[in-house]
Design a protein around this motif. Structure first.
Motif, PDB file in Angstrom:
ATOM      1  N   ILE A   9       0.841  -1.196   0.000  1.00  0.00           N
ATOM      2  CA  ILE A   9       0.000   0.000   0.000  1.00  0.00           C
ATOM      3  C   ILE A   9       0.875   1.244   0.000  1.00  0.00           C
ATOM      4  O   ILE A   9       0.600   2.211  -0.719  1.00  0.00           O
ATOM      5  N   ARG A  10       1.953   1.191   0.724  1.00  0.00           N
ATOM      6  CA  ARG A  10       2.859   2.335   0.765  1.00  0.00           C
ATOM      7  C   ARG A  10       3.367   2.668  -0.641  1.00  0.00           C
ATOM      8  O   ARG A  10       3.369   3.843  -1.046  1.00  0.00           O
ATOM      9  N   GLU A  11       3.776   1.657  -1.364  1.00  0.00           N
ATOM     10  CA  GLU A  11       4.280   1.905  -2.715  1.00  0.00           C
ATOM     11  C   GLU A  11       3.181   2.505  -3.601  1.00  0.00           C
ATOM     12  O   GLU A  11       3.429   3.423  -4.386  1.00  0.00           O
ATOM     13  N   ALA A  12       1.954   1.991  -3.445  1.00  0.00           N
ATOM     14  CA  ALA A  12       0.839   2.529  -4.241  1.00  0.00           C
ATOM     15  C   ALA A  12       0.583   3.996  -3.895  1.00  0.00           C
ATOM     16  O   ALA A  12       0.347   4.818  -4.782  1.00  0.00           O
ATOM     17  N   MET A  41      -5.129   4.423   5.879  1.00  0.00           N
ATOM     18  CA  MET A  41      -4.934   5.676   6.624  1.00  0.00           C
ATOM     19  C   MET A  41      -3.744   5.565   7.579  1.00  0.00           C
ATOM     20  O   MET A  41      -3.001   6.539   7.755  1.00  0.00           O
ATOM     21  N   ASP A  42      -3.557   4.398   8.168  1.00  0.00           N
ATOM     22  CA  ASP A  42      -2.382   4.212   9.024  1.00  0.00           C
ATOM     23  C   ASP A  42      -1.090   4.391   8.218  1.00  0.00           C
ATOM     24  O   ASP A  42      -0.140   5.029   8.658  1.00  0.00           O
ATOM     25  N   LEU A  66     -10.068   6.235  12.730  1.00  0.00           N
ATOM     26  CA  LEU A  66     -10.011   7.484  11.971  1.00  0.00           C
ATOM     27  C   LEU A  66      -9.955   8.690  12.904  1.00  0.00           C
ATOM     28  O   LEU A  66      -9.374   9.730  12.564  1.00  0.00           O
ATOM     29  N   LEU A  67     -10.559   8.538  14.079  1.00  0.00           N
ATOM     30  CA  LEU A  67     -10.573   9.652  15.039  1.00  0.00           C
ATOM     31  C   LEU A  67      -9.148  10.052  15.423  1.00  0.00           C
ATOM     32  O   LEU A  67      -8.842  11.242  15.566  1.00  0.00           O
ATOM     33  N   GLY A  68      -8.282   9.060  15.558  1.00  0.00           N
ATOM     34  CA  GLY A  68      -6.886   9.362  15.873  1.00  0.00           C
ATOM     35  C   GLY A  68      -6.228  10.168  14.761  1.00  0.00           C
ATOM     36  O   GLY A  68      -5.482  11.119  15.010  1.00  0.00           O
TER      37      GLY A  68
END
Lengths: 468, 468
Positions: A9-12, A41-42, A66-68
């Motif tokens: 996901i990071r690469e994307a 989101m993380d 998501l609140l964080g």
């Protein structure tokens, strides 16, 4: 073999060029089992990207992390059609500088298509995808059935990332979203928790009040003048609505009425009605249970539709415009028939329109089923805390204490009176409710705008204020 | 029931607001049986509207009446991907002030989607439609199968008119084009002549020269290194190409090779290969015969694709980009492997690229099958009259007099030499052809530009001049 599969996901996210202040989007077909929004989101937070707008078709309890990200300024703005109380409660406390924009399931794709709410990077959870991004929700271990809410994201986002836990050989057939829109594909171990994605079975209410309302609801439909050859119908997955479907099915079978189509979020009950011959077809923007997933996969009479096709006010026509009857719920309804499904009796955000106001606007008969009180709070009131669906689009309220017809629909009232149903004035229902509960204390709202309810036509329908 | 059905084509044209100078569009799935283009253009002419641009995905012999509308200034400009000689001959004589713009089947939807070639009113012939415009090519008396070329018109035209000869009850399931795009629906008696829409069966060549070439073509594929598990393939509906498929099928069955997909305009021969297990799937932008229509209607392994999904250079990917082998024809091919499929030996327009240069650009192996001479005109020549597909995208030429490999593909040449095939230099083929026919007189071209061949990337590939 050509491939758009990237390693992570990071690469994307890097390849998609995501920067501070951009908009990312998510769909909610994995419902309360979704892993993808939190994982993405993380990762984005870990990369130090800030001030994003998140356009998510719905937010469930599982999205509480998501609140964080809001508190850490990774997320600066939220657009959504529904927000579960687990997320909504803190939003109502005013943790965001900018108000959440609430749209409808039809308004969202309309505003995406028109460019009013552009998306930079769409992250699309897909239960199966081929290496070039032809993907579907019907197959795979995380099968969720329809991917209807994700079509607009795929078609209009600048960059589109498919996140899947099952890679199929190219070309995947029976695709929902096609490779023409897709930039990157990421394979992960699991996109969601199957137990949360769809319920095993949706349940009819056993509550006696609910059963009374359901039976009355079925009788209203029976006598509305709409229950005839070619009848079309949508109902939610709430217990009373499902029970109403059961009574309606009995009437249709007894009277040998063959309807045209069932619409919406589809449950096993609608699938049963299809099999029983009550409907010829099901049009499905979202599967609520395993029976629906199995049916959309196997039965050509049960077909996926995009959210645009389902309900977009910007489309040249949408299926809701051809709908006869919809059964909807309410957290509150007022004597002008305005319905609130956004906030609870204390004013906290705990829902959203979803398809509520889309179907109410489109259907010939929009029915609200609700008890007159819940937990000693009246449901029928002078003025709802938040207008989710305007009273002009609501035809009738069915309660355990009688049926109130919107005076705008005099023909319906006449029909139901002639049929001998217990037709009452909505003001009487309000008095009855208050008699049971006492006159309610309206929640004390703060002055901070925490939510804006955007009408299907793009205008501001109502504002949700912080809770003090 | 809501409905977009209007009383006549004239009413639809009026409601769509068609004005002088606008652009109308048509698709060619009804092929040489199409009634719709002529009927609509006659009506438009009758209404006194002038100076239109006609964007038709292809023009067949049956569209000859368009020439009258050109002469009467109803039509000022033509955009198309293919023009049959019955129309092309007069265009080549210079009857238009503005040159015809020729695109490819992939370039057309790409330019429509990007807004380079906007459409004001799309007229879409559909063998079945519901009253709101959900429509399909698979059903109805004029069934043509896939409607792949019409998708871009439906999605991007300002106004969309569906013209059908079979109205279905709403909602039509298994739609190709959905109501969200459609403004008006017109019911007519017949949209086409079934005999011209699809041929009963496509025929394999019986010509001995064709059979020699076809066998050599199959051997080239066999030894190309591409014929293995997962193999993908497209071929046209020409007699020699079909014969090559037959030989290929025998090889695949004998060697137990299971391919992935067959692509393109689909014929019964590809359907047979699907049934025989040579392919797992067929992706179909256009059905060439009744077997293909029946198959796409009934077999979930045989699926419709849009022209964008098929071949658009503007899409994030298209199926042609994943294609292993395509077999294509040629009117002329030169010693640089440039191919002409636009003009005949006298320089008259008699065709167009269609998917020729899309598949040649995408496929790992683009093969041309052509005899070295036809009717005493050499096919292999110094320089083609018109470049339809640039030589850089062509890998090999198969003739009855030997196989010429593009020097750019040295690996292929080595493989074929090792396999003992009759590999020759393309200049030798040219000399052999000229030895048989005599050195050809190049056609005498005029100075007027009658056609522009637009490359997939939007650049000008070549210009077609008038015939003197």
């Amino acid at each position: 073999m050509r491939s758009k599969v990237v390693s992570s996901i990071r690469e994307a996210v890097e390849l998609a060029g995501l920067k501070d202040g951009m908009t990312v989007s998510f769909h909610h077909h994995l419902r309360n089992g979704d892993y993808v929004l939190n994982t993405v989101m993380d990762q984005i937070a870990d990369m130090g990207i800030k001030e994003l707008t998140v356009n998510a078709s719905s937010l469930f309890a599982c999205h509480k992390p998501l609140l964080g990200h809001i508190k850490n300024r990774v997320v600066a703005k939220i657009l959504t059609n529904y927000m579960a109380e687990e997320v909504g409660r803190e939003i109502s406390c005013g943790i965001m500088d900018r108000a959440v924009e609430f749209r409808t399931h039809g308004g969202r794709p309309s505003d995406i298509a028109s460019g009013r709410t552009p998306i930079d990077v769409a992250f699309i959870a897909a239960p199966i995808s081929d290496p070039l991004g032809n993907c579907s929700g019907k197959y795979g271990k995380s099968a969720c059935g329809s991917l209807g809410y994700a079509f607009a994201d795929a078609m209009y986002a600048d960059k589109v990332v498919i996140i899947t836990d099952e890679l199929a050989s190219y070309p995947l057939m029976d695709w929902s979203i096609e490779e023409t829109c897709v930039d990157y594909v990421v394979k992960v171990d699991a996109i969601g928790d199957p137990a949360g994605i769809v319920s095993g079975t949706t349940r009819i209410t056993r509550d006696p009040v609910g059963l009374v309302m359901a039976e009355q609801a079925a009788l209203v439909i029976r006598h509305s003048g709409l229950l005839k050859e070619g009848f079309s119908f949508q109902t939610g997955a709430g217990g009373a609505s499902l029970a109403a479907s059961k009574f309606l099915k009995e009437i249709m079978l007894k009277e040998n009425i063959r309807g045209s189509f069932g619409l919406g979020g589809i449950t096993g009950y609608l699938v049963d009605m299809l099999h029983a011959g009550c409907f010829e077809k099901l049009l499905d923007v979202q599967c609520f249970d395993l029976d629906a997933v199995e049916s959309i996969r196997k039965d050509p009479r049960h077909q996926e539709i995009s959210a645009e096709h389902y309900a977009s006010p910007g489309a040249k026509s949408a299926v809701v415009d051809s709908l006869d009857v919809v059964i909807l719920g309410a957290a509150e309804i007022d004597t002008d028939f305005n319905v609130n499904v956004h906030t609870d009796s204390n004013g906290y955000i705990m829902g959203g329109s979803g398809g509520h106001s889309d179907t109410a606007a489109g259907a010939k008969l929009a029915m609200i089923i609700a008890p007159i009180q819940r937990a000693r709070m009246p449901i029928v009131t002078d003025r709802v805390t938040c207008i989710s669906t305007p009273g002009r689009d609501v035809d009738v309220l069915v309660t355990q204490a009688g049926i109130a017809v919107n005076p705008e629909n005099a023909e319906l009232k006449d029909r139901l009176v002639d049929a001998g149903l217990n037709i009452v004035n909505i003001h009487d229902l309000k008095r009855k409710a208050e008699h049971l509960t006492g006159t309610p204390k309206k929640p004390m709202m703060g002055s901070r705008e925490v939510g804006k309810v955007i009408c299907r036509d793009g205008s501001l329908l109502d504002t949700i204020y912080s809770v003090r």
